[in-house]
Design a protein around this motif. Sequence first.
Motif, PDB file in Angstrom:
ATOM      1  N   LEU A 181      31.341  28.654  36.364  1.00  0.00           N
ATOM      2  CA  LEU A 181      31.692  27.328  36.870  1.00  0.00           C
ATOM      3  C   LEU A 181      32.445  27.390  38.191  1.00  0.00           C
ATOM      4  N   PHE A 182      33.133  28.505  38.432  1.00  0.00           N
ATOM      5  CA  PHE A 182      33.951  28.614  39.649  1.00  0.00           C
ATOM      6  C   PHE A 182      34.276  30.074  39.884  1.00  0.00           C
ATOM      7  N   THR A 183      34.384  30.467  41.124  1.00  0.00           N
ATOM      8  CA  THR A 183      34.925  31.775  41.457  1.00  0.00           C
ATOM      9  C   THR A 183      35.855  31.618  42.648  1.00  0.00           C
ATOM     10  N   GLY A 184      36.910  32.438  42.673  1.00  0.00           N
ATOM     11  CA  GLY A 184      37.874  32.329  43.759  1.00  0.00           C
ATOM     12  C   GLY A 184      39.321  32.388  43.313  1.00  0.00           C
ATOM     13  N   TRP A 244      43.739  35.801  39.601  1.00  0.00           N
ATOM     14  CA  TRP A 244      43.871  36.200  38.195  1.00  0.00           C
ATOM     15  C   TRP A 244      43.958  34.928  37.370  1.00  0.00           C
ATOM     16  N   GLY A 245      42.840  34.576  36.723  1.00  0.00           N
ATOM     17  CA  GLY A 245      42.777  33.334  35.964  1.00  0.00           C
ATOM     18  C   GLY A 245      43.284  33.500  34.549  1.00  0.00           C
ATOM     19  N   GLU A 246      44.038  32.525  34.082  1.00  0.00           N
ATOM     20  CA  GLU A 246      44.629  32.536  32.737  1.00  0.00           C
ATOM     21  C   GLU A 246      44.711  31.103  32.205  1.00  0.00           C
ATOM     22  N   GLY A 247      45.048  30.999  30.933  1.00  0.00           N
ATOM     23  CA  GLY A 247      45.545  29.760  30.338  1.00  0.00           C
ATOM     24  C   GLY A 247      44.681  28.525  30.407  1.00  0.00           C
ATOM     25  N   PRO A 248      43.357  28.585  30.095  1.00  0.00           N
ATOM     26  CA  PRO A 248      42.572  27.350  30.121  1.00  0.00           C
ATOM     27  C   PRO A 248      42.979  26.401  29.003  1.00  0.00           C
ATOM     28  N   ILE A 272      30.436  38.465  23.982  1.00  0.00           N
ATOM     29  CA  ILE A 272      29.894  37.794  25.155  1.00  0.00           C
ATOM     30  C   ILE A 272      30.232  38.669  26.357  1.00  0.00           C
ATOM     31  N   LYS A 273      29.228  39.250  26.960  1.00  0.00           N
ATOM     32  CA  LYS A 273      29.452  40.150  28.087  1.00  0.00           C
ATOM     33  C   LYS A 273      29.683  39.342  29.365  1.00  0.00           C
ATOM     34  N   LEU A 274      30.705  39.733  30.113  1.00  0.00           N
ATOM     35  CA  LEU A 274      30.984  39.140  31.417  1.00  0.00           C
ATOM     36  C   LEU A 274      31.087  40.257  32.442  1.00  0.00           C
ATOM     37  N   PRO A 275      30.877  39.939  33.714  1.00  0.00           N
ATOM     38  CA  PRO A 275      30.956  40.975  34.745  1.00  0.00           C
ATOM     39  C   PRO A 275      32.379  41.288  35.186  1.00  0.00           C
ATOM     40  N   GLU A 276      33.356  40.710  34.517  1.00  0.00           N
ATOM     41  CA  GLU A 276      34.758  40.967  34.831  1.00  0.00           C
ATOM     42  C   GLU A 276      35.587  40.766  33.566  1.00  0.00           C
ATOM     43  N   ARG A 277      36.786  41.285  33.614  1.00  0.00           N
ATOM     44  CA  ARG A 277      37.666  41.188  32.458  1.00  0.00           C
ATOM     45  C   ARG A 277      38.032  39.739  32.173  1.00  0.00           C
ATOM     46  N   CYS A 278      37.964  39.353  30.920  1.00  0.00           N
ATOM     47  CA  CYS A 278      38.325  37.994  30.513  1.00  0.00           C
ATOM     48  C   CYS A 278      39.752  37.996  29.985  1.00  0.00           C
ATOM     49  N   ALA A 279      40.546  37.062  30.473  1.00  0.00           N
ATOM     50  CA  ALA A 279      41.938  36.965  30.028  1.00  0.00           C
ATOM     51  C   ALA A 279      42.070  36.020  28.839  1.00  0.00           C
ATOM     52  N   ASN A 280      41.789  34.750  29.046  1.00  0.00           N
ATOM     53  CA  ASN A 280      42.014  33.736  28.017  1.00  0.00           C
ATOM     54  C   ASN A 280      40.779  32.877  27.817  1.00  0.00           C
ATOM     55  N   VAL A 281      40.699  32.256  26.649  1.00  0.00           N
ATOM     56  CA  VAL A 281      39.598  31.354  26.324  1.00  0.00           C
ATOM     57  C   VAL A 281      40.151  30.088  25.692  1.00  0.00           C
ATOM     58  N   CYS A 282      39.339  29.038  25.690  1.00  0.00           N
ATOM     59  CA  CYS A 282      39.645  27.845  24.893  1.00  0.00           C
ATOM     60  C   CYS A 282      38.345  27.124  24.606  1.00  0.00           C
ATOM     61  N   PHE A 283      38.380  26.257  23.598  1.00  0.00           N
ATOM     62  CA  PHE A 283      37.235  25.428  23.275  1.00  0.00           C
ATOM     63  C   PHE A 283      37.436  24.044  23.879  1.00  0.00           C
ATOM     64  N   MET A 288      36.002  30.381  29.479  1.00  0.00           N
ATOM     65  CA  MET A 288      36.510  31.741  29.587  1.00  0.00           C
ATOM     66  C   MET A 288      37.111  31.953  30.972  1.00  0.00           C
ATOM     67  N   ALA A 289      38.438  32.117  31.020  1.00  0.00           N
ATOM     68  CA  ALA A 289      39.135  32.366  32.285  1.00  0.00           C
ATOM     69  C   ALA A 289      39.198  33.867  32.509  1.00  0.00           C
ATOM     70  N   ALA A 290      38.443  34.343  33.476  1.00  0.00           N
ATOM     71  CA  ALA A 290      38.403  35.762  33.802  1.00  0.00           C
ATOM     72  C   ALA A 290      39.210  36.003  35.076  1.00  0.00           C
ATOM     73  N   GLY A 291      39.214  37.260  35.528  1.00  0.00           N
ATOM     74  CA  GLY A 291      40.042  37.608  36.670  1.00  0.00           C
ATOM     75  C   GLY A 291      39.821  36.709  37.866  1.00  0.00           C
ATOM     76  N   GLN A 292      38.591  36.626  38.346  1.00  0.00           N
ATOM     77  CA  GLN A 292      38.318  35.886  39.562  1.00  0.00           C
ATOM     78  C   GLN A 292      37.452  34.647  39.340  1.00  0.00           C
ATOM     79  N   SER A 293      37.047  34.391  38.112  1.00  0.00           N
ATOM     80  CA  SER A 293      36.080  33.322  37.864  1.00  0.00           C
ATOM     81  C   SER A 293      36.351  32.597  36.554  1.00  0.00           C
ATOM     82  N   LEU A 294      35.753  31.417  36.441  1.00  0.00           N
ATOM     83  CA  LEU A 294      35.775  30.625  35.221  1.00  0.00           C
ATOM     84  C   LEU A 294      34.345  30.513  34.714  1.00  0.00           C
ATOM     85  N   TYR A 295      34.153  30.848  33.433  1.00  0.00           N
ATOM     86  CA  TYR A 295      32.831  30.813  32.809  1.00  0.00           C
ATOM     87  C   TYR A 295      32.849  29.862  31.619  1.00  0.00           C
ATOM     88  N   SER A 296      31.633  29.478  31.168  1.00  0.00           N
ATOM     89  CA  SER A 296      31.541  28.684  29.943  1.00  0.00           C
ATOM     90  C   SER A 296      30.266  29.024  29.192  1.00  0.00           C
TER      91      SER A 296
END
Length: 312
Positions: A33-36, A39-43, A272-283, A293-301
Amino acid sequence: MWQPSERYPDPSIEILDPSFLKYRIFNAAVERLFTGTRWGEGPVWFGDGRYLLWSDIPNNRILKWEEETAVVSIFRKPSNFANGNTRDREGRLVTCEHGGRRVTRTEYAGSITVLMDSYQGNPLNSPNDVVAKSDGSIWFTDPPFGILSSYEGQRAEPESPLNVYRIDGVTGVAAAVATDIRGPNGLAFSPDEKKLYLVESRAAPNRLILVYDVVDGRTLANGKVFIDAGPGAPDGIRVDTDGNLWCGWGMGSEELDGVMIYNPAGQLIGRIKLPERCANVCFGGAKRNRLFMAAGQSLYSLYVNAEGAAGG
């Protein structure tokens, strides 16, 4: 390099036990959904506004992703090096702040209330992750990670033990419910709130996920190892209504980065494989069936056939 899957089922969703098949939606794929972020955390999901907030700690900001438009904007900057976020049972944002070494609540009108910033006369270390319980209490972890350097806060010496705290929802009185934990990190309640899961991220030789009985809704007892992470690095945890743990995971390698899913017996059932380390998740999403999924440099869903339990 991120490449979305052009095939269904998405090969990045791994079935490690047949029981995980029912949680995979055949024609749903991992989306970036986003990159940039640095260090992403706490969704945290705000269903009433149809948006997600998450922290970009080194950039000292909280970002906002809008479901309707997919627009990302700055919700708060400076954020006091915000890390973990949740909503209390009245819908207010609760945030762990490295910079202020405190836990705060954002009121409906936007003012900020400090819920806790010290323990037994000493400053907290750097509150990390936070969850809300149905009785209105707030539970959070307090490792030193945000004060170890000036990258995610301000460098300082730890002055309080590495504890897990409970802030009473009625009186506001705080108590340490788990003490001297080796790097307390992510935490989550089971759907019935009778158990608390806790990441011990500086345990040796491997990181652990501990599980405690919740006694009278207020204290913890009978702590034991629930999961030995081996070479992996669990971070944030959220739980679905079936009691499965969805764990941000990684150690900077292809075979470990992403989300690991464990059933209530502690068995690894999916990944769920991601191309970067995932820190935190939420539903989130209208049916709480979209995993963010809040990963180091990106947000995934990813849409899943599971529903997030309340409290995260």
